[in-house]
Write an enzyme that holds these catalytic residues in place. Sequence first.
Site, PDB file in Angstrom:
ATOM      1  N   ASN A  38       0.818  -1.217   0.000  1.00  0.00           N
ATOM      2  CA  ASN A  38       0.000   0.000   0.000  1.00  0.00           C
ATOM      3  C   ASN A  38       0.857   1.275   0.000  1.00  0.00           C
ATOM      4  O   ASN A  38       1.676   1.486   0.896  1.00  0.00           O
ATOM      5  CB  ASN A  38      -0.927  -0.020   1.225  1.00  0.00           C
ATOM      6  CG  ASN A  38      -2.143   0.874   1.042  1.00  0.00           C
ATOM      7  OD1 ASN A  38      -2.322   1.489  -0.011  1.00  0.00           O
ATOM      8  ND2 ASN A  38      -2.971   0.947   2.071  1.00  0.00           N
ATOM      9  N   HIS A 123     -14.830  -5.519  11.038  1.00  0.00           N
ATOM     10  CA  HIS A 123     -14.473  -4.235  11.646  1.00  0.00           C
ATOM     11  C   HIS A 123     -15.697  -3.389  11.949  1.00  0.00           C
ATOM     12  O   HIS A 123     -16.343  -2.886  11.025  1.00  0.00           O
ATOM     13  CB  HIS A 123     -13.602  -3.425  10.686  1.00  0.00           C
ATOM     14  CG  HIS A 123     -12.229  -3.961  10.536  1.00  0.00           C
ATOM     15  ND1 HIS A 123     -11.208  -3.217  10.022  1.00  0.00           N
ATOM     16  CD2 HIS A 123     -11.693  -5.156  10.844  1.00  0.00           C
ATOM     17  CE1 HIS A 123     -10.104  -3.937  10.004  1.00  0.00           C
ATOM     18  NE2 HIS A 123     -10.377  -5.127  10.497  1.00  0.00           N
ATOM     19  N   ASP A 211      -7.240  -2.526  17.713  1.00  0.00           N
ATOM     20  CA  ASP A 211      -5.951  -2.236  17.072  1.00  0.00           C
ATOM     21  C   ASP A 211      -5.456  -0.873  17.561  1.00  0.00           C
ATOM     22  O   ASP A 211      -6.085   0.150  17.278  1.00  0.00           O
ATOM     23  CB  ASP A 211      -6.155  -2.212  15.550  1.00  0.00           C
ATOM     24  CG  ASP A 211      -4.851  -2.169  14.758  1.00  0.00           C
ATOM     25  OD1 ASP A 211      -3.792  -1.928  15.383  1.00  0.00           O
ATOM     26  OD2 ASP A 211      -4.898  -2.362  13.526  1.00  0.00           O
ATOM     27  N   GLU A 263       1.687  -7.164  11.246  1.00  0.00           N
ATOM     28  CA  GLU A 263       1.217  -6.909   9.880  1.00  0.00           C
ATOM     29  C   GLU A 263       2.272  -6.196   9.039  1.00  0.00           C
ATOM     30  O   GLU A 263       2.243  -6.298   7.818  1.00  0.00           O
ATOM     31  CB  GLU A 263      -0.105  -6.125   9.883  1.00  0.00           C
ATOM     32  CG  GLU A 263       0.005  -4.722  10.433  1.00  0.00           C
ATOM     33  CD  GLU A 263      -1.349  -4.003  10.481  1.00  0.00           C
ATOM     34  OE1 GLU A 263      -2.333  -4.633  10.868  1.00  0.00           O
ATOM     35  OE2 GLU A 263      -1.387  -2.817  10.126  1.00  0.00           O
ATOM     36  N   HIS A 313      -3.126 -10.637   8.926  1.00  0.00           N
ATOM     37  CA  HIS A 313      -3.631  -9.365   8.423  1.00  0.00           C
ATOM     38  C   HIS A 313      -4.509  -9.631   7.189  1.00  0.00           C
ATOM     39  O   HIS A 313      -4.153 -10.440   6.347  1.00  0.00           O
ATOM     40  CB  HIS A 313      -2.408  -8.529   8.033  1.00  0.00           C
ATOM     41  CG  HIS A 313      -2.665  -7.121   7.675  1.00  0.00           C
ATOM     42  ND1 HIS A 313      -1.837  -6.429   6.817  1.00  0.00           N
ATOM     43  CD2 HIS A 313      -3.613  -6.256   8.058  1.00  0.00           C
ATOM     44  CE1 HIS A 313      -2.277  -5.191   6.694  1.00  0.00           C
ATOM     45  NE2 HIS A 313      -3.345  -5.048   7.437  1.00  0.00           N
ATOM     46  N   ASP A 317      -6.345  -3.541   1.444  1.00  0.00           N
ATOM     47  CA  ASP A 317      -5.215  -3.309   0.548  1.00  0.00           C
ATOM     48  C   ASP A 317      -4.419  -4.584   0.260  1.00  0.00           C
ATOM     49  O   ASP A 317      -3.419  -4.537  -0.460  1.00  0.00           O
ATOM     50  CB  ASP A 317      -4.308  -2.194   1.083  1.00  0.00           C
ATOM     51  CG  ASP A 317      -3.925  -2.358   2.537  1.00  0.00           C
ATOM     52  OD1 ASP A 317      -4.779  -2.149   3.412  1.00  0.00           O
ATOM     53  OD2 ASP A 317      -2.762  -2.702   2.795  1.00  0.00           O
ATOM     54  N   GLU A 340      -8.171 -11.924   9.757  1.00  0.00           N
ATOM     55  CA  GLU A 340      -8.845 -10.636   9.559  1.00  0.00           C
ATOM     56  C   GLU A 340      -9.547 -10.628   8.194  1.00  0.00           C
ATOM     57  O   GLU A 340      -9.026 -11.160   7.216  1.00  0.00           O
ATOM     58  CB  GLU A 340      -7.817  -9.497   9.609  1.00  0.00           C
ATOM     59  CG  GLU A 340      -8.429  -8.114   9.480  1.00  0.00           C
ATOM     60  CD  GLU A 340      -7.391  -6.994   9.551  1.00  0.00           C
ATOM     61  OE1 GLU A 340      -6.206  -7.246   9.234  1.00  0.00           O
ATOM     62  OE2 GLU A 340      -7.758  -5.868   9.930  1.00  0.00           O
TER      63      GLU A 340
HETATM   64  O1  EZ4 Z   1      -3.590   0.133   8.470  1.00  0.00           O
HETATM   65  O2  EZ4 Z   1      -3.481  -2.332   5.889  1.00  0.00           O
HETATM   66  O3  EZ4 Z   1      -5.307  -4.273  11.057  1.00  0.00           O
HETATM   67  N1  EZ4 Z   1      -5.318  -3.668  10.030  1.00  0.00           N
HETATM   68  C1  EZ4 Z   1      -4.610  -2.558   9.762  1.00  0.00           C
HETATM   69  C2  EZ4 Z   1      -4.724  -2.004   8.356  1.00  0.00           C
HETATM   70  C3  EZ4 Z   1      -3.511  -1.166   7.938  1.00  0.00           C
HETATM   71  C4  EZ4 Z   1      -3.480  -1.048   6.427  1.00  0.00           C
HETATM   72  C5  EZ4 Z   1      -2.254  -0.288   5.947  1.00  0.00           C
HETATM   73  O4  EZ4 Z   1      -2.115  -0.377   4.574  1.00  0.00           O
HETATM   74  O5  EZ4 Z   1      -3.928  -2.051  10.628  1.00  0.00           O
HETATM   75  O6  EZ4 Z   1      -5.903  -1.239   8.249  1.00  0.00           O
HETATM   76 CO    CO Z   2      -3.602  -3.500  12.187  1.00  0.00          CO
END
Ligand code: EZ4
Ligand code: CO
Length: 403
Positions: A38, A123, A211, A263, A313, A317, A340
């Site tokens: 990203n 989320h 997070d 991540e 992760h 993106d 996720e």
């Molecule tokens: O900010 O993937 O847990 N997920 C994250 C993401 C990151 C993005 C960055 O490109 O923290 O949303």
């Molecule tokens: Co994160």
Amino acid sequence: MPKITDAKVIVTCPGRNFVTLKITTEDGVHGVGDATLNGRELAVASYLTDHVIPTLIGRDAHQIEDIWQFLYRGAYWRRGPVTMSAIAAVDVALWDIKAKLAGLPLYQLLGGASRSDVMVYGHANGATIEQTIDEAVAYKAMGYKAIRLQTGVPGLPSTYGVSKDKLFYEPADAALPTENVWSTAKYLPTVPKLFEAARKALGDDVHLLHDAHHRLTPIEAARLGKDLEPYRPFWLEDATPAENQASFRLIRQHTTTPLAVGEVFNSIWDAKQLIDEQLIDYIRTTIVHAGGISHLKRIAGLAEINNVKTGFHGATDLSPVCMGAALHFDLWVPNFGIQEYMRHTAQTDVVFPHAYTFKDGALHPGEAPGHGVDIDEALAAKYPYRPASLPVNRLEDGTLFNW
Ligand code: EZ4
Ligand code: CO
């Protein structure tokens, strides 16, 4: 041997940028791998086109390990997100080809299914605690068994994880980095209030995650971990930046809140001390940013003997190609924790036809040979690359901070 005769990089922007590597063998079988980093997409595209693809032509597509070692050890300049994303794209495309040639879904080559499906978390976010809870209730109604909670912080105009678009989150919101404002003092009291309200509204039979996105010092993270303990969070993610892995010793001494990190990691060396010393509970490396399936097998193996589970992760993106490959890995890996799942837009989904499906809070990779995700090149060509950057953060006095 299935000789590699062609490899090309496809950059497309169906709502957001994705970089995809497509490798073809002389028999006409092809495999695809995600190479999206990203905000740095073209750096990986160039690494692949200028330095990797010319060395692949003529090789045996079955020799995944040898090609991995050639690209890692043979490059002399090892590791880093650009290099490891490029290696991952090659690795995943080759696993895709191998599984297609075998006529099997990829998880069968890894060792077969260890579970019926893959628990994912969605989320829930909102500008206020009330809005976030409403979102979380809606996620629970959709069948989710695990929900990440992010909420706006009173006194801050915006914060990580809170978006206008509810199902889709896109932090890379402008060609050049947007500047956000951060205050840890304003943030820290907000999260326990959010979790208290969430447990009241949602009950005990749902996993709740959060997070911190690398914004706390170790002692601040320890404080937050302790404050959240009564609400039994599933995990606290990226509590503090992890360049200094020993930082997690301090957090660990103070709280039983489970910790998830990784991540932004791109190799096993980023996680070695964290896992060896059992300083974390979940490792969040991704197929695309940490060297592909071949390297994640090593990370997951080290994690397994140290009681660390996977929690990869899965943000928007990371392309559907990465998601597909991750789901095969998740279905097999013995020490699976959670995956996720940030949904892709319908525009992205049609460019990447995929075999995976969502049901009852879980994903299944499907039974198509390979990893089950492809790219529609004609459609991809209609969406040219658009420059987009991740934001930066400043403290209220202007000091540049972690985003
Ligand atoms: O900010 O993937 O847990 N997920 C994250 C993401 C990151 C993005 C960055 O490109 O923290 O949303
Ligand atoms: Co994160």
